[in-house]
Design a protein around this motif. Structure first.
Motif, PDB file in Angstrom:
ATOM      1  N   GLY A  53     -16.917  35.638   0.466  1.00 39.48           N
ATOM      2  CA  GLY A  53     -17.111  36.464  -0.760  1.00 39.48           C
ATOM      3  C   GLY A  53     -18.109  35.757  -1.583  1.00 39.48           C
ATOM      4  N   THR A  54     -18.359  36.496  -2.804  1.00 42.22           N
ATOM      5  CA  THR A  54     -19.691  35.947  -3.648  1.00 42.22           C
ATOM      6  C   THR A  54     -18.664  35.782  -4.948  1.00 42.22           C
ATOM      7  OG1 THR A  54     -20.213  38.276  -4.357  1.00 42.22           O
ATOM      8  CG2 THR A  54     -21.349  37.407  -2.535  1.00 42.22           C
ATOM      9  N   GLU A  55     -19.566  35.104  -5.998  1.00 46.19           N
ATOM     10  CA  GLU A  55     -19.027  35.073  -7.448  1.00 46.19           C
ATOM     11  C   GLU A  55     -18.491  36.521  -8.114  1.00 46.19           C
ATOM     12  OE1 GLU A  55     -21.144  32.661  -9.820  1.00 46.19           O
ATOM     13  OE2 GLU A  55     -21.125  30.927  -8.465  1.00 46.19           O
ATOM     14  N   ASP A  56     -19.547  37.280  -7.686  1.00 42.90           N
ATOM     15  CA  ASP A  56     -19.313  38.902  -8.340  1.00 42.90           C
ATOM     16  C   ASP A  56     -18.119  39.737  -7.453  1.00 42.90           C
ATOM     17  OD1 ASP A  56     -21.313  38.275 -10.073  1.00 42.90           O
ATOM     18  OD2 ASP A  56     -22.917  39.239  -8.842  1.00 42.90           O
ATOM     19  N   GLU A  57     -18.054  39.389  -6.257  1.00 42.30           N
ATOM     20  CA  GLU A  57     -17.011  40.386  -5.273  1.00 42.30           C
ATOM     21  C   GLU A  57     -16.502  39.328  -4.624  1.00 42.30           C
ATOM     22  OE1 GLU A  57     -17.236  44.445  -3.359  1.00 42.30           O
ATOM     23  OE2 GLU A  57     -19.070  43.340  -3.413  1.00 42.30           O
ATOM     24  N   LYS A  58     -15.251  39.065  -4.878  1.00 41.86           N
ATOM     25  CA  LYS A  58     -14.144  38.075  -4.030  1.00 41.86           C
ATOM     26  C   LYS A  58     -13.616  39.243  -3.104  1.00 41.86           C
ATOM     27  CE  LYS A  58     -14.526  35.047  -6.883  1.00 41.86           C
ATOM     28  NZ  LYS A  58     -15.594  33.838  -6.636  1.00 41.86           N
ATOM     29  N   THR A  59     -13.422  38.687  -1.915  1.00 43.72           N
ATOM     30  CA  THR A  59     -12.793  39.579  -0.744  1.00 43.72           C
ATOM     31  C   THR A  59     -11.436  39.542  -0.817  1.00 43.72           C
ATOM     32  OG1 THR A  59     -12.834  39.858   1.592  1.00 43.72           O
ATOM     33  CG2 THR A  59     -12.793  37.454   0.851  1.00 43.72           C
ATOM     34  N   THR A  60     -10.799  40.624  -0.557  1.00 43.57           N
ATOM     35  CA  THR A  60      -9.410  40.960  -0.572  1.00 43.57           C
ATOM     36  C   THR A  60      -8.778  41.031   0.968  1.00 43.57           C
ATOM     37  OG1 THR A  60      -9.458  43.307  -1.002  1.00 43.57           O
ATOM     38  CG2 THR A  60      -9.096  41.681  -2.788  1.00 43.57           C
ATOM     39  N   LEU A  61      -9.901  41.166   1.868  1.00 37.08           N
ATOM     40  CA  LEU A  61      -9.391  41.178   3.191  1.00 37.08           C
ATOM     41  C   LEU A  61      -8.861  40.057   3.928  1.00 37.08           C
ATOM     42  CD1 LEU A  61     -12.167  43.875   4.398  1.00 37.08           C
ATOM     43  CD2 LEU A  61     -10.053  44.431   3.714  1.00 37.08           C
ATOM     44  N   LYS A  62      -8.165  40.251   5.014  1.00 37.06           N
ATOM     45  CA  LYS A  62      -7.707  39.139   5.800  1.00 37.06           C
ATOM     46  C   LYS A  62      -7.694  39.614   7.182  1.00 37.06           C
ATOM     47  CE  LYS A  62      -2.939  39.744   5.137  1.00 37.06           C
ATOM     48  NZ  LYS A  62      -2.882  41.088   4.609  1.00 37.06           N
ATOM     49  N   LYS A  63      -7.863  38.568   8.143  1.00 37.58           N
ATOM     50  CA  LYS A  63      -7.626  38.929   9.736  1.00 37.58           C
ATOM     51  C   LYS A  63      -6.705  39.837   9.938  1.00 37.58           C
ATOM     52  CE  LYS A  63      -9.835  34.626  11.300  1.00 37.58           C
ATOM     53  NZ  LYS A  63      -9.709  33.377  12.264  1.00 37.58           N
ATOM     54  N   GLY A  64      -6.913  40.687  10.949  1.00 31.76           N
ATOM     55  CA  GLY A  64      -5.888  41.718  11.253  1.00 31.76           C
ATOM     56  C   GLY A  64      -5.546  42.764  10.080  1.00 31.76           C
ATOM     57  N   ASP A  65      -6.211  43.009   9.315  1.00 30.56           N
ATOM     58  CA  ASP A  65      -6.174  44.019   8.657  1.00 30.56           C
ATOM     59  C   ASP A  65      -6.754  45.122   9.039  1.00 30.56           C
ATOM     60  OD1 ASP A  65      -4.897  42.980   6.340  1.00 30.56           O
ATOM     61  OD2 ASP A  65      -6.701  42.824   5.231  1.00 30.56           O
ATOM     62  N   ARG A  66      -6.112  46.514   9.022  1.00 26.53           N
ATOM     63  CA  ARG A  66      -6.962  47.914   9.831  1.00 26.53           C
ATOM     64  C   ARG A  66      -7.418  48.348   8.539  1.00 26.53           C
ATOM     65  NH1 ARG A  66      -4.074  52.031  12.030  1.00 26.53           N
ATOM     66  NH2 ARG A  66      -6.023  52.574  13.049  1.00 26.53           N
ATOM     67  N   ILE A  67      -8.688  48.836   8.660  1.00 26.93           N
ATOM     68  CA  ILE A  67      -9.432  49.281   7.402  1.00 26.93           C
ATOM     69  C   ILE A  67     -10.003  50.715   7.885  1.00 26.93           C
ATOM     70  CG2 ILE A  67      -9.895  46.919   6.430  1.00 26.93           C
ATOM     71  CD1 ILE A  67     -12.886  47.471   7.659  1.00 26.93           C
ATOM     72  N   MET A  68     -10.450  51.521   6.806  1.00 21.68           N
ATOM     73  CA  MET A  68     -11.472  52.476   6.815  1.00 21.68           C
ATOM     74  C   MET A  68     -12.684  52.164   6.313  1.00 21.68           C
ATOM     75  SD  MET A  68     -10.201  56.392   5.811  1.00 21.68           S
ATOM     76  CE  MET A  68      -8.749  56.217   6.821  1.00 21.68           C
ATOM     77  N   TYR A  69     -13.863  52.528   6.988  1.00 22.74           N
ATOM     78  CA  TYR A  69     -14.999  52.380   6.310  1.00 22.74           C
ATOM     79  C   TYR A  69     -16.268  53.469   6.290  1.00 22.74           C
ATOM     80  CZ  TYR A  69     -16.592  51.878  11.399  1.00 22.74           C
ATOM     81  OH  TYR A  69     -16.659  52.098  12.683  1.00 22.74           O
ATOM     82  N   ASP A  70     -17.158  53.486   5.536  1.00 28.99           N
ATOM     83  CA  ASP A  70     -18.208  54.567   5.562  1.00 28.99           C
ATOM     84  C   ASP A  70     -18.865  54.783   6.862  1.00 28.99           C
ATOM     85  OD1 ASP A  70     -18.094  54.954   2.743  1.00 28.99           O
ATOM     86  OD2 ASP A  70     -19.572  53.450   2.322  1.00 28.99           O
ATOM     87  N   LYS A  71     -19.138  55.962   7.290  1.00 28.25           N
ATOM     88  CA  LYS A  71     -19.412  56.590   8.432  1.00 28.25           C
ATOM     89  C   LYS A  71     -20.869  55.797   8.925  1.00 28.25           C
ATOM     90  CE  LYS A  71     -19.632  60.668  10.979  1.00 28.25           C
ATOM     91  NZ  LYS A  71     -19.342  61.897  11.324  1.00 28.25           N
ATOM     92  N   TYR A  72     -21.669  55.519   8.439  1.00 32.18           N
ATOM     93  CA  TYR A  72     -23.096  54.984   8.523  1.00 32.18           C
ATOM     94  C   TYR A  72     -23.173  53.604   8.463  1.00 32.18           C
ATOM     95  CZ  TYR A  72     -23.777  59.899   9.903  1.00 32.18           C
ATOM     96  OH  TYR A  72     -23.631  60.958  10.485  1.00 32.18           O
ATOM     97  N   ALA A  73     -22.043  52.949   8.122  1.00 31.18           N
ATOM     98  CA  ALA A  73     -22.301  51.461   7.475  1.00 31.18           C
ATOM     99  C   ALA A  73     -22.210  50.535   8.769  1.00 31.18           C
ATOM    100  CB  ALA A  73     -21.093  51.378   6.528  1.00 31.18           C
ATOM    101  N   GLY A  74     -22.951  49.353   8.242  1.00 30.22           N
ATOM    102  CA  GLY A  74     -22.564  48.325   9.149  1.00 30.22           C
ATOM    103  C   GLY A  74     -23.895  48.040  10.231  1.00 30.22           C
TER     104      GLY A  74
END
Length: 90
Positions: free
Chosen positions: A46-67
């Motif tokens: 993460g960064t100072e501005d954006e802390k991560t709230t995810l952890k290994k094993g989480d199932r997520i939904m993401y933007d279609k054309y991201a990454g």
């Protein structure tokens, strides 16, 4: 190969798309809609501005054309920005 995302990045592995309908019809790969769900494999610190709230094993939904697509040990993965994650699936 071990990949560790930096800053606000997340390494995910896409869920497999369904190849059959509930009625048993086989859906050809060309007609399948690309899945937008994945399982978190690694999480950056993460960064100072954006802390991560995810952890290994989480199932997520993401933007279609991201990454950025990467191949690790012969399997397709995506490296996403944390801001491209829409939701955690429970």
């Amino acid at each position: 190969m071990k990949v560790k995302p930096l800053a606000d990045r997340v390494l995910v592995k896409n869920d497999k798309a369904e190849t059959k309908t509930a009625g048993g019809l086989i859906i050809p790969e060309a007609a399948q809609e690309k899945t937008q769900t994945a399982v978190v494999v690694e999480v950056g610190p993460g960064t100072e501005d954006e802390k991560t709230t995810l952890k290994k094993g989480d199932r997520i939904m993401y933007d279609k054309y991201a990454g950025t697509q990467v191949k690790i040990d012969g399997e397709d993965h995506l490296i996403l920005k944390f801001s491209d994650v829409i939701a955690i699936i429970e």
